[in-house]
Scaffold this motif. Structure first.
Motif, PDB file in Angstrom:
ATOM      1  N   MET A   1       8.340  -0.083  -9.074  1.00  0.00           N
ATOM      2  CA  MET A   1       7.268  -0.986  -8.654  1.00  0.00           C
ATOM      3  C   MET A   1       7.508  -1.513  -7.234  1.00  0.00           C
ATOM      4  SD  MET A   1       4.416  -2.211  -9.571  1.00  0.00           S
ATOM      5  CE  MET A   1       3.257  -3.532  -9.254  1.00  0.00           C
ATOM      6  N   ALA A   2       8.794  -1.744  -6.881  1.00  0.00           N
ATOM      7  CA  ALA A   2       9.120  -2.255  -5.551  1.00  0.00           C
ATOM      8  C   ALA A   2       8.683  -1.268  -4.476  1.00  0.00           C
ATOM      9  CB  ALA A   2      10.621  -2.534  -5.452  1.00  0.00           C
ATOM     10  N   PHE A   3       8.924   0.021  -4.737  1.00  0.00           N
ATOM     11  CA  PHE A   3       8.544   1.055  -3.778  1.00  0.00           C
ATOM     12  C   PHE A   3       7.025   1.063  -3.582  1.00  0.00           C
ATOM     13  CE2 PHE A   3       7.416   5.435  -2.688  1.00  0.00           C
ATOM     14  CZ  PHE A   3       8.238   5.652  -1.586  1.00  0.00           C
ATOM     15  N   LYS A   4       6.272   0.901  -4.679  1.00  0.00           N
ATOM     16  CA  LYS A   4       4.818   0.907  -4.595  1.00  0.00           C
ATOM     17  C   LYS A   4       4.303  -0.266  -3.772  1.00  0.00           C
ATOM     18  CE  LYS A   4       4.188   3.224  -9.051  1.00  0.00           C
ATOM     19  NZ  LYS A   4       3.641   3.111 -10.415  1.00  0.00           N
ATOM     20  N   ARG A   5       4.977  -1.417  -3.880  1.00  0.00           N
ATOM     21  CA  ARG A   5       4.550  -2.592  -3.107  1.00  0.00           C
ATOM     22  C   ARG A   5       4.690  -2.343  -1.609  1.00  0.00           C
ATOM     23  NH1 ARG A   5       3.882  -7.274  -6.113  1.00  0.00           N
ATOM     24  NH2 ARG A   5       4.666  -7.184  -8.255  1.00  0.00           N
ATOM     25  N   VAL A   6       5.705  -1.590  -1.243  1.00  0.00           N
ATOM     26  CA  VAL A   6       5.894  -1.257   0.169  1.00  0.00           C
ATOM     27  C   VAL A   6       4.855  -0.240   0.618  1.00  0.00           C
ATOM     28  CG1 VAL A   6       7.521  -0.417   1.894  1.00  0.00           C
ATOM     29  CG2 VAL A   6       8.358  -1.731  -0.058  1.00  0.00           C
ATOM     30  N   VAL A   7       4.566   0.727  -0.244  1.00  0.00           N
ATOM     31  CA  VAL A   7       3.609   1.781   0.097  1.00  0.00           C
ATOM     32  C   VAL A   7       2.227   1.200   0.384  1.00  0.00           C
ATOM     33  CG1 VAL A   7       2.393   3.794  -0.805  1.00  0.00           C
ATOM     34  CG2 VAL A   7       4.840   3.572  -1.160  1.00  0.00           C
ATOM     35  N   VAL A   8       1.871   0.125  -0.307  1.00  0.00           N
ATOM     36  CA  VAL A   8       0.547  -0.466  -0.114  1.00  0.00           C
ATOM     37  C   VAL A   8       0.342  -0.914   1.328  1.00  0.00           C
ATOM     38  CG1 VAL A   8      -0.896  -2.439  -0.762  1.00  0.00           C
ATOM     39  CG2 VAL A   8       0.267  -1.136  -2.520  1.00  0.00           C
ATOM     40  N   LEU A   9       1.428  -1.287   2.006  1.00  0.00           N
ATOM     41  CA  LEU A   9       1.301  -1.701   3.406  1.00  0.00           C
ATOM     42  C   LEU A   9       0.759  -0.572   4.268  1.00  0.00           C
ATOM     43  CD1 LEU A   9       4.601  -3.730   3.963  1.00  0.00           C
ATOM     44  CD2 LEU A   9       2.298  -4.623   3.576  1.00  0.00           C
ATOM     45  N   LEU A  10       0.929   0.661   3.811  1.00  0.00           N
ATOM     46  CA  LEU A  10       0.419   1.799   4.572  1.00  0.00           C
ATOM     47  C   LEU A  10      -1.097   1.769   4.657  1.00  0.00           C
ATOM     48  CD1 LEU A  10       1.304   4.404   6.022  1.00  0.00           C
ATOM     49  CD2 LEU A  10       0.995   5.617   3.867  1.00  0.00           C
ATOM     50  N   TRP A  11      -1.739   1.218   3.629  1.00  0.00           N
ATOM     51  CA  TRP A  11      -3.194   1.112   3.674  1.00  0.00           C
ATOM     52  C   TRP A  11      -3.632   0.290   4.886  1.00  0.00           C
ATOM     53  CZ3 TRP A  11      -4.263  -0.368  -2.161  1.00  0.00           C
ATOM     54  CH2 TRP A  11      -3.875   0.702  -2.967  1.00  0.00           C
ATOM     55  N   ALA A  12      -2.927  -0.814   5.114  1.00  0.00           N
ATOM     56  CA  ALA A  12      -3.271  -1.665   6.255  1.00  0.00           C
ATOM     57  C   ALA A  12      -3.129  -0.891   7.558  1.00  0.00           C
ATOM     58  CB  ALA A  12      -2.383  -2.908   6.265  1.00  0.00           C
ATOM     59  N   ASP A  13      -2.079  -0.078   7.657  1.00  0.00           N
ATOM     60  CA  ASP A  13      -1.884   0.708   8.879  1.00  0.00           C
ATOM     61  C   ASP A  13      -3.025   1.677   9.108  1.00  0.00           C
ATOM     62  OD1 ASP A  13       0.928   0.440  10.290  1.00  0.00           O
ATOM     63  OD2 ASP A  13       1.279   0.130   8.171  1.00  0.00           O
ATOM     64  N   MET A  14      -3.465   2.337   8.062  1.00  0.00           N
ATOM     65  CA  MET A  14      -4.502   3.351   8.219  1.00  0.00           C
ATOM     66  C   MET A  14      -5.858   2.716   8.524  1.00  0.00           C
ATOM     67  SD  MET A  14      -3.268   5.995   5.213  1.00  0.00           S
ATOM     68  CE  MET A  14      -4.175   7.411   5.802  1.00  0.00           C
ATOM     69  N   PHE A  15      -6.151   1.572   7.892  1.00  0.00           N
ATOM     70  CA  PHE A  15      -7.394   0.876   8.210  1.00  0.00           C
ATOM     71  C   PHE A  15      -7.374   0.347   9.638  1.00  0.00           C
ATOM     72  CE2 PHE A  15      -8.462   0.312   3.587  1.00  0.00           C
ATOM     73  CZ  PHE A  15      -9.735   0.848   3.677  1.00  0.00           C
ATOM     74  N   ALA A  16      -6.242  -0.244  10.020  1.00  0.00           N
ATOM     75  CA  ALA A  16      -6.128  -0.782  11.373  1.00  0.00           C
ATOM     76  C   ALA A  16      -6.183   0.332  12.408  1.00  0.00           C
ATOM     77  CB  ALA A  16      -4.832  -1.568  11.509  1.00  0.00           C
ATOM     78  N   ASN A  17      -5.643   1.487  12.054  1.00  0.00           N
ATOM     79  CA  ASN A  17      -5.700   2.638  12.959  1.00  0.00           C
ATOM     80  C   ASN A  17      -7.149   3.016  13.247  1.00  0.00           C
ATOM     81  OD1 ASN A  17      -4.670   4.727  14.513  1.00  0.00           O
ATOM     82  ND2 ASN A  17      -4.602   6.159  12.811  1.00  0.00           N
ATOM     83  N   TYR A  18      -7.972   2.955  12.219  1.00  0.00           N
ATOM     84  CA  TYR A  18      -9.400   3.220  12.409  1.00  0.00           C
ATOM     85  C   TYR A  18     -10.036   2.148  13.297  1.00  0.00           C
ATOM     86  CZ  TYR A  18     -14.321   2.408  11.472  1.00  0.00           C
ATOM     87  OH  TYR A  18     -15.645   2.130  11.622  1.00  0.00           O
ATOM     88  N   ALA A  19      -9.730   0.874  13.001  1.00  0.00           N
ATOM     89  CA  ALA A  19     -10.353  -0.228  13.734  1.00  0.00           C
ATOM     90  C   ALA A  19     -10.054  -0.147  15.224  1.00  0.00           C
ATOM     91  CB  ALA A  19      -9.869  -1.563  13.180  1.00  0.00           C
ATOM     92  N   LEU A  20      -8.826   0.204  15.568  1.00  0.00           N
ATOM     93  CA  LEU A  20      -8.468   0.271  16.973  1.00  0.00           C
ATOM     94  C   LEU A  20      -8.931   1.579  17.621  1.00  0.00           C
ATOM     95  CD1 LEU A  20      -7.096  -2.051  18.394  1.00  0.00           C
ATOM     96  CD2 LEU A  20      -6.704  -2.117  15.938  1.00  0.00           C
ATOM     97  N   TRP A  21      -9.149   2.613  16.816  1.00  0.00           N
ATOM     98  CA  TRP A  21      -9.627   3.885  17.365  1.00  0.00           C
ATOM     99  C   TRP A  21     -11.049   3.738  17.889  1.00  0.00           C
ATOM    100  CZ3 TRP A  21     -13.273   7.798  16.057  1.00  0.00           C
ATOM    101  CH2 TRP A  21     -13.073   9.013  16.689  1.00  0.00           C
ATOM    102  N   ILE A  22     -11.860   2.905  17.248  1.00  0.00           N
ATOM    103  CA  ILE A  22     -13.239   2.726  17.686  1.00  0.00           C
ATOM    104  C   ILE A  22     -13.364   1.591  18.704  1.00  0.00           C
ATOM    105  CG2 ILE A  22     -14.212   3.613  15.527  1.00  0.00           C
ATOM    106  CD1 ILE A  22     -14.674   0.719  14.662  1.00  0.00           C
ATOM    107  N   MET A  23     -12.238   1.033  19.163  1.00  0.00           N
ATOM    108  CA  MET A  23     -12.288  -0.082  20.105  1.00  0.00           C
ATOM    109  C   MET A  23     -12.963   0.315  21.410  1.00  0.00           C
ATOM    110  SD  MET A  23     -11.683  -3.224  20.394  1.00  0.00           S
ATOM    111  CE  MET A  23     -10.673  -3.397  18.916  1.00  0.00           C
ATOM    112  N   GLN A  24     -12.747   1.550  21.862  1.00  0.00           N
ATOM    113  CA  GLN A  24     -13.374   2.017  23.099  1.00  0.00           C
ATOM    114  C   GLN A  24     -14.887   1.934  22.989  1.00  0.00           C
ATOM    115  OE1 GLN A  24     -11.900   3.012  25.913  1.00  0.00           O
ATOM    116  NE2 GLN A  24     -13.644   3.846  27.025  1.00  0.00           N
TER     117      GLN A  24
END
Length: 554
Positions: A1-24
């Motif tokens: 379960m501990a590993f899964k809690r860390v993996v969830v942070l990856l979702w934030a990275d991928m969403f934020a990656n999208y948000a900053l990609w459309i910044m231009q």
């Protein structure tokens, strides 16, 4: 379960990656900035996300449970930054006036601009913290949670898995690629990879269809906050690696100071007289023997920083040998910078229809990320010579990328000319966006190879504790190149307008000559290729030998 809690942070990275990609697109469509001005803001942000991890790793190494606290801190700044970014959009704080309910530049006041720039700084901190600690902490949970009593077969498999995971240290500092690599070695890996990828992919496909920019930025903010709460709530489930760590930069400074203080000492004829030479089992670099004076044992050393181990000396030598290679990464940073700026600006207002199906603009981001992931997961090194020249392959990708991008931009300008769209920057261009796929493919190859090749090149020459610093230093140098792209655009623009000619960078992309700028970058990267071949050829493998081997004449 501990590993899964860390993996969830990856979702934030991928969403934020999208948000900053459309910044231009956001800055040119809503703020009405020129493409060059918008790209400058974006590139300063991107450069910081590559430079800051080099400083953050020092904090991680000096703190107990450093990876956890870095993730907690960076995820908090991530959430706050994305939240402020959503609030900085014009209508959010302007609706009370009754005059600014649309996404128009006149609705942007000092408050919105202050929130926007603050949000970018906080997001840069969040991204940098995740680069340093996300994969490292996830790896800790997987390794430290293993049952203590395993049979020999399982132990052998685990050792092999660990070796595979640490084979390329650069993946440790790429959250998406690194986490996917870890998930591949866990039970039920197919299901976990499916879950990790599916959630943000659905979000990034759906978000472009949402018109309000406040919601486009708000959804990633909410997801980042949920991931943060889920991560912190598992504090008592985590296993921590509290082993002390040494900082490479502290060692380099100590060696330089110690060797300088002993500059008049005579180098011992027998290397075994150097401090802890007999205990050292790593590689030895012929040359830079001045630094070895730092390991000369004095009869009465009065200061702590007057004596260093031979291991610290050799790490310092390797760091100095990297300097010529780092110069080439500055130019590579220039190429990386155009992927999230001018490429996105080219993609804006193109046709995304496939038959009757209209795809979102993020399809190009998905192609780039998947291509980059494909390169990183399949890339292997076969020999020292191959490792030495591997970055040259990445540089060749950048040359081809710039040439291809220039040709595509010339075609786009031709279509604009035929349909009279020069004065209609918001008009739809009757040209399919999939003309941009080749340049995104080549850019992904360049970025992936350059990121993956560094630790592989020095894997036989540096200690494990040193490799991560080399990777982060290279990323930081690349970040300087991204920031320097602002200067390159300014210089090229000023040169292009000499003799009364029109500046290549105008208020809109349709009136600009981005194709000419791409040709300048192609020539610059071609020169960078020649530079890299020269320094790689002069970097002789016989200068590096395992301790105890006889030095070869050079």
């Amino acid at each position: 379960m501990a590993f899964k809690r860390v993996v969830v942070l990856l979702w934030a990275d991928m969403f934020a990656n999208y948000a900053l990609w459309i910044m231009q697109t956001y800055l040119t469509d809503v703020w009405k900035l020129s493409p060059a001005h918008a790209a400058g803001i974006q590139n300063v942000y991107s450069g910081l996300t590559k430079a800051l991890p080099l400083f953050f790793i020092l904090g991680v190494d000096s703190l107990t449970r450093g990876n956890f606290w870095m993730l907690a801190f960076s995820s908090t700044t991530y959430s706050v930054g994305l939240g402020l970014l959503s609030m900085s959009t014009p209508p959010v704080l302007s609706k009370s006036t009754g005059n600014c309910s649309q996404y128009q530049p006149e609705c942007l006041g000092r408050t919105q601009k202050a929130l926007f720039y603050t949000s970018l700084a906080l997001i840069a901190v969040g991204v940098s913290g995740h680069i340093v600690s996300l994969v490292a902490f996830a790896s800790e949970q997987r390794e430290l949670k293993k049952p203590p009593n395993n049979d020999q077969k399982n132990g052998t498999q685990e050792s092999q898995t660990k070796a595979n995971n640490t084979e390329d240290n650069s993946q440790q500092f790429q959250p998406i690629e690194g986490m996917i690599s870890l998930l591949k070695t866990t039970p039920k890996r197919s299901f976990r990879i499916f879950v990790v990828i599916l959630v943000p992919v659905i979000g990034t496909i759906a978000l472009p269809y949402v018109k309000p920019w406040s919601i486009r930025f708000g959804v990633p903010a909410i997801c980042s906050f949920v991931a943060l709460i889920f991560f912190i709530s598992g504090y008592f489930e985590y296993e921590f690696d509290d082993k002390p760590r040494q900082s490479l930069f502290t060692n380099v400074v100590r060696v330089v100071i110690a060797s300088t203080c002993k500059m008049f000492h005579k180098h011992p004829e027998d290397n075994h007289q150097l401090y802890k030479y007999d205990e050292y089992t790593g590689t030895h670099i012929n040359g830079l023997r001045f630094l070895e004076k730092a390991a000369i044992v004095e009869e009465d050393p009065k200061k702590k920083w007057r004596l260093c181990t031979i291991s610290q000396v050799e790490d310092t030598k390797i760091t100095i040998c990297m300097i010529p290679f780092w110069i080439s990464f500055i130019i590579s940073g220039l190429i990386t910078s155009i992927g999230s700026t001018y490429f996105v600006e080219q993609a804006n207002h193109l046709n995304y229809k496939v038959g009757k199906l209209k795809l979102p603009i993020t399809i190009l981001l998905a192609i780039y990320e998947q291509t980059k992931l494909g390169f990183s997961t399949s890339f292997t090194f076969t020999s020292i010579a191959g490792k030495r020249y591997t970055p040259a392959l990445g540089i060749m990708f950048s040359v081809l990328c710039c040439i291809t991008a220039s040709k595509v931009e010339s075609r786009r300008l031709g279509v604009i000319s035929r349909y009279g769209l020069f004065d209609k920057p918001d008009g739809k261009i009757p040209m399919t966006a999939f003309w941009l796929v080749p340049q995104y493919f080549l850019l992904a190859g360049h970025d992936s190879i350059m990121e993956m090749s560094v630790s592989g090149f020095f894997s036989d020459k540096a200690t494990e504790s040193m490799k991560k610093y080399i990777v982060l230093m290279t990323k930081a140098i690349s970040g300087l190149g991204i920031i320097a792209s602002v200067l390159s655009v300014y210089i090229v623009g000023r040169v292009s307008e000499r003799g009364g000619r029109t500046n290549w960078f105008q208020e809109t992309l349709n009136k600009s000559r981005l194709d000419n700028y791409y040709w300048v970058l192609a020539v610059l990267t071609a020169a960078n290729f020649v530079w890299y071949i020269i320094i790689a050829t002069r970097y002789r493998t016989e200068d590096i030998k395992t301790k105890g081997e006889k030095s070869e004449e050079t």
